[in-house]
Design an enzyme around this catalytic site. Structure first.
Site, PDB file in Angstrom:
ATOM      1  N   ASN A 109      49.616  22.353  50.492  1.00 52.62           N
ATOM      2  CA  ASN A 109      49.686  23.766  50.120  1.00 52.62           C
ATOM      3  C   ASN A 109      49.828  23.941  48.616  1.00 52.62           C
ATOM      4  O   ASN A 109      49.178  24.800  48.018  1.00 52.62           O
ATOM      5  CB  ASN A 109      50.851  24.442  50.841  1.00 52.62           C
ATOM      6  CG  ASN A 109      50.456  25.006  52.191  1.00 52.62           C
ATOM      7  OD1 ASN A 109      50.020  26.143  52.291  1.00 52.62           O
ATOM      8  ND2 ASN A 109      50.588  24.198  53.226  1.00 52.62           N
ATOM      9  N   LYS A 142      44.394  28.457  54.540  1.00 51.06           N
ATOM     10  CA  LYS A 142      45.598  29.078  53.979  1.00 51.06           C
ATOM     11  C   LYS A 142      46.289  28.116  53.017  1.00 51.06           C
ATOM     12  O   LYS A 142      46.598  26.982  53.371  1.00 51.06           O
ATOM     13  CB  LYS A 142      46.560  29.489  55.091  1.00 51.06           C
ATOM     14  CG  LYS A 142      46.010  30.556  56.017  1.00 51.06           C
ATOM     15  CD  LYS A 142      47.055  31.100  56.968  1.00 51.06           C
ATOM     16  CE  LYS A 142      47.525  30.076  57.961  1.00 51.06           C
ATOM     17  NZ  LYS A 142      48.418  30.671  58.985  1.00 51.06           N
ATOM     18  N   GLU A 244      50.183  30.331  65.303  1.00 51.79           N
ATOM     19  CA  GLU A 244      51.547  30.664  64.890  1.00 51.79           C
ATOM     20  C   GLU A 244      52.545  30.513  66.037  1.00 51.79           C
ATOM     21  O   GLU A 244      53.729  30.853  65.880  1.00 51.79           O
ATOM     22  CB  GLU A 244      51.590  32.102  64.364  1.00 51.79           C
ATOM     23  CG  GLU A 244      50.901  32.301  63.028  1.00 51.79           C
ATOM     24  CD  GLU A 244      51.743  31.765  61.883  1.00 51.79           C
ATOM     25  OE1 GLU A 244      52.938  32.104  61.808  1.00 51.79           O
ATOM     26  OE2 GLU A 244      51.197  30.996  61.074  1.00 51.79           O
TER      27      GLU A 244
END
Length: 386
Positions: A109, A142, A244
């Site tokens: 990330n 993401k 999720e």
């Protein structure tokens, strides 16, 4: 290396998976003819693989530099990205440089966000070194870091050019990280790909000792599961929200624990909470809760909120969940992914989300934080008054 084309709507990138394939990874990176390879990793991975990869790239591919950040969830911050950007620019980065994200989900990330920001976007290649990264985070567009108000609240969407995964790198992982990865695997099986549950139950090891063949199967099945829902939803805002599952409470536990609870471990507990909530709302049976507990235990993960975490803190962070805003939801509720059965996701219209009263969710969290020796089972929970 075996290659799988990861297709997300109008975009695609190759995912290459192998074992003992360090030379091929260097060769693949070399094909990109970068002006400079910016190898981003934490200080732990730098000692294990980072310095060696930079040396191999320097020898066989081109100029390379090692950019390191401190290890740990607490360093997954925008400030870390800024520090790495300064290091990259000082090292001579330009628009033809390639960011190589070498590490787990945290590094992926951080490096992904860095690549998206340098010169408004340069090439990103993932070389994952953890189970979570190999089968989950590198398969997402993401790229996000944490804020003081919660996890993954600051970020963007950015596509990697390629993923190069070597399962041999998993051999140096501590058992804690291997178990964490299995938390995401269990999520994929329960929420997306129930066809893998039977074999997964046989392959899971509480001691986290996995043969290469078993690990390859686990990763391949999980890659297929994620591709199943992101193929038509690259930004994970519609059907992709099913990924999720377990993350509402899982993220809250992680944040409350200040990095002391691994991501997959938090997700594992979060899934059990979600199953309990679904049962309370009348959507699922106790058998579904039992299946969750069985798979989590087989993976060697805890099925209750750790003693180091204050349930009150968990309930506080639940109010900052990053799924808020996807659907109308009163202030006293939060949107959650819930199952009625394996692979059967509850929906509000087109979205795989349902509003859950925070009071009910809080009681489920409290039940899983029962003192040692006291049951946290279904008998302590009852539906909220109508």
């Amino acid at each position: 290396m075996h290659v799988t084309a990861i297709t997300m709507e109008d975009t695609s990138f190759p995912y290459r998976l192998g074992t003992e394939c360090a030379e091929e990874i260097v060769a693949r990176l070399g094909e990109r003819a970068a002006s400079r390879y910016l190898v981003v990793c934490d200080t732990t991975v730098a000692a294990l693989y980072g310095r060696d990869l930079v040396a191999r790239l320097e020898k066989d591919a081109g100029p390379a530099v090692l950019l390191t950040h401190p290890a740990g969830e607490v360093h997954k911050r925008i400030g870390t990205v800024g520090d790495l950007a300064e290091q990259a620019l000082a090292a001579g980065a330009d628009r033809r440089s390639v960011v190589v994200a070498l590490g787990g989900g945290i590094t992926g990330n951080i490096a992904g966000l860095l690549a998206s920001l340098l010169f408004r976007g340069i090439t990103l290649v993932h070389v994952p070194t953890t189970v979570v990264a190999m089968l989950d985070s590198v398969l997402s567009l993401k790229q996000a870091v944490n804020a003081s108000f919660g996890k993954n609240l600051v970020g963007t969407f950015y596509q990697p050019a390629e993923v190069l995964a070597d399962t041999a790198m998993l051999r140096t992982l501590p058992a804690r990280e291997l178990r964490s990865g299995m938390g995401e695997v269990v999520k994929n099986a329960l929420a997306i790909r129930p066809s893998m549950i039977e074999r997964l139950a046989a392959e899971l090891r509480p001691d986290a000792r996995y043969e290469d063949a078993a690990m390859r199967w686990i990763i391949e099945e999980s890659v297929a599961a994620k591709a199943q829902v992101t193929g038509a939803d690259k930004h994970e805002r519609r059907d992709g929200l099913v990924l999720e599952y377990g993350h509402t409470t899982g993220h809250a536990i992680e944040h409350a624990a200040r990095g002391e609870v691994a991501h997959g471990a938090g997700v594992a507990i979060g899934m059990i909470v979600a199953a309990e909530v679904s049962r309370l709302l009348g959507h699922a049976s106790g058998d579904l809760v039992g299946l969750h507990r069985e798979l989590v235990a087989k993976a060697g993960l805890e099925g209750s909120v750790p003693a180091l975490v204050d349930p009150a803190d968990v309930k506080h962070w639940l109010t900052y969940d990053n799924k808020r805003g996807y659907m109308p939801c009163p202030p006293a509720a939060t949107p959650m992914v819930l199952l009625s059965a394996p692979g059967e996701v509850l929906r509000s219209g087109p979205l795989p989300l349902v509003p859950v009263p925070l009071e009910l969710l809080g009681r489920a969290v409290d039940a899983l934080a029962a003192p040692a020796g006291q049951s946290a089972g279904a008998e302590r929970l009852s539906p909220a008054p109508a």
